[in-house]
Design a protein around this motif. Structure first.
Motif, PDB file in Angstrom:
ATOM      1  N   HIS A  22       0.692  -1.191   0.295  1.00 48.05           N
ATOM      2  CA  HIS A  22      -0.029   0.125   0.051  1.00 48.05           C
ATOM      3  C   HIS A  22       0.940   1.187  -0.157  1.00 48.05           C
ATOM      4  CE1 HIS A  22      -2.924   2.742   2.363  1.00 48.05           C
ATOM      5  NE2 HIS A  22      -3.475   2.670   1.190  1.00 48.05           N
ATOM      6  N   GLU A  49       0.569  -0.743  -4.694  1.00 51.97           N
ATOM      7  CA  GLU A  49      -0.502   0.307  -5.002  1.00 51.97           C
ATOM      8  C   GLU A  49       0.003   1.662  -4.838  1.00 51.97           C
ATOM      9  OE1 GLU A  49      -3.993   2.851  -3.494  1.00 51.97           O
ATOM     10  OE2 GLU A  49      -2.028   2.494  -2.377  1.00 51.97           O
ATOM     11  N   ASP A  51      -1.035   6.248  -5.164  1.00 52.86           N
ATOM     12  CA  ASP A  51      -2.025   7.150  -5.442  1.00 52.86           C
ATOM     13  C   ASP A  51      -1.374   8.235  -6.502  1.00 52.86           C
ATOM     14  OD1 ASP A  51      -3.699   6.280  -3.310  1.00 52.86           O
ATOM     15  OD2 ASP A  51      -2.003   6.762  -2.103  1.00 52.86           O
ATOM     16  N   GLU A 124      -4.136   3.806  -8.411  1.00 55.15           N
ATOM     17  CA  GLU A 124      -5.304   4.734  -7.686  1.00 55.15           C
ATOM     18  C   GLU A 124      -5.313   6.165  -8.300  1.00 55.15           C
ATOM     19  OE1 GLU A 124      -6.215   4.956  -3.619  1.00 55.15           O
ATOM     20  OE2 GLU A 124      -7.687   6.327  -4.222  1.00 55.15           O
ATOM     21  N   LYS A 126      -6.501   9.269  -7.968  1.00 50.33           N
ATOM     22  CA  LYS A 126      -6.842  10.186  -6.709  1.00 50.33           C
ATOM     23  C   LYS A 126      -6.928  11.550  -7.128  1.00 50.33           C
ATOM     24  CE  LYS A 126      -6.431   9.235  -2.016  1.00 50.33           C
ATOM     25  NZ  LYS A 126      -7.454   8.093  -2.151  1.00 50.33           N
TER      26      LYS A 126
HETATM   27 MG    MG Z   1      -4.786   4.685  -2.407  1.00 45.87          MG
END
Ligand code: MG
Ligand code: G3P
Length: 256
Positions: A22, A49, A51, A124, A126
């Motif tokens: 993450h 992952e 952002d 992701e 974002k």
């Molecule tokens: Mg995220």
């Protein structure tokens, strides 16, 4: 165009792992930096992952918050700072003195590192509010340029429906995941409409019953942010495909 997109997306393989780091291995290194990606790799994790949002001059960078203060030496809104200003900031020292000078990476730099390490990525999208389409376009463009052979090793996701829709239009071949906290009431329609391949949910906000109904439908579920080994084992036993974790090495060990 959308109909063609659905076909292409369905054809792309997706090799999801049991554990995804993450924001990189963010328990050990400053989140969303190249150091965090390297740390995930060093700890045996192949997927991360990250952002992604845009600077004022529309360059995609790795950043979780809308504001700079928590993870950099800067202040104010990310969307008001140009790349040049953001690059001058330190995004590492808040996590530990050994990370001093670690910059905010551009998305392109992160992709280059991931490719060189033969890693895979859940991007992701974002967006800052109002930049949902633009952020998705920039992410897709960077992926098309830097990682044109992406094949089963890139998964887009977003809480922003508009971003998923924009990605579906401009890069229908890239698999998409619907990201939510609790299970949305309209999850079946949303997944169908956006041709999403996966559903990403907060493990704190989802019941076993809700998880079971999604898993029974055949949609792979990813749960975030799972840092407790016992909880990881429980979710894995329930059929959750991937656990997104700040401590991917510990979670991976728990699943052995
Ligand atoms: Mg995220
Ligand atoms: O993509 C899963 C997770 O990262 C979503 O929440 O706030 O950590 O980006 P957040």
């Amino acid at each position: 165009m959308v109909a063609a997109g659905l076909g292409e997306a369905a054809a792309m393989p997706l090799h999801l792992p049991p554990v995804i780091a993450h924001r990189g291995a963010s328990a050990y290194a400053p989140e969303n930096t190249l150091a965090a990606i390297r740390e995930a790799h060093r700890r045996g994790c192949r997927w991360v992952e990250i952002d992604v949002k845009l600077t004022a001059d529309a360059v995609p960078i790795l950043m979780h918050d809308d504001r700079l203060g928590r993870t950099t030496t800067g202040r104010g809104a990310v969307r008001r700072r140009r790349l040049e200003e953001i690059r001058a900031l330190d995004a590492g020292s808040w996590k530990g003195r050994q990370f001093t000078g670690e910059p905010v990476p551009t998305f392109t730099e992160a992709l280059e590192l991931l490719r060189s390490l033969k890693m895979a990525v859940n991007v992701e999208i974002k967006p800052c509010r109002g930049r949902e389409l633009e952020t998705a376009w920039q992410v897709c463009q960077a992926l098309n340029e830097c990682w044109p052979e992406a094949d089963g090793n890139v998964l887009l996701s977003s809480f922003a429906i508009e971003s998923l829709r924009a990605a579906q239009e401009v890069a229908p071949h890239l698999p998409r995941g619907l990201l939510a906290e609790a299970l949305p009431r309209r999850w079946r329609e949303l997944i169908e409409e956006l041709a999403c391949r996966t559903l990403h949910l907060s493990h704190r906000r989802v019941s076993e019953r809700a998880l079971a109904s999604v898993i029974a439908s055949g949609t792979p579920v990813l749960c975030y942010t799972v840092n407790d080994p016992a909880r990881a084992r429980q979710l894995h036993a329930l059929g959750v495909t991937s656990l997104i974790s700040d401590v991917p090495d510990l979670v991976a060990a728990a699943l052995q």
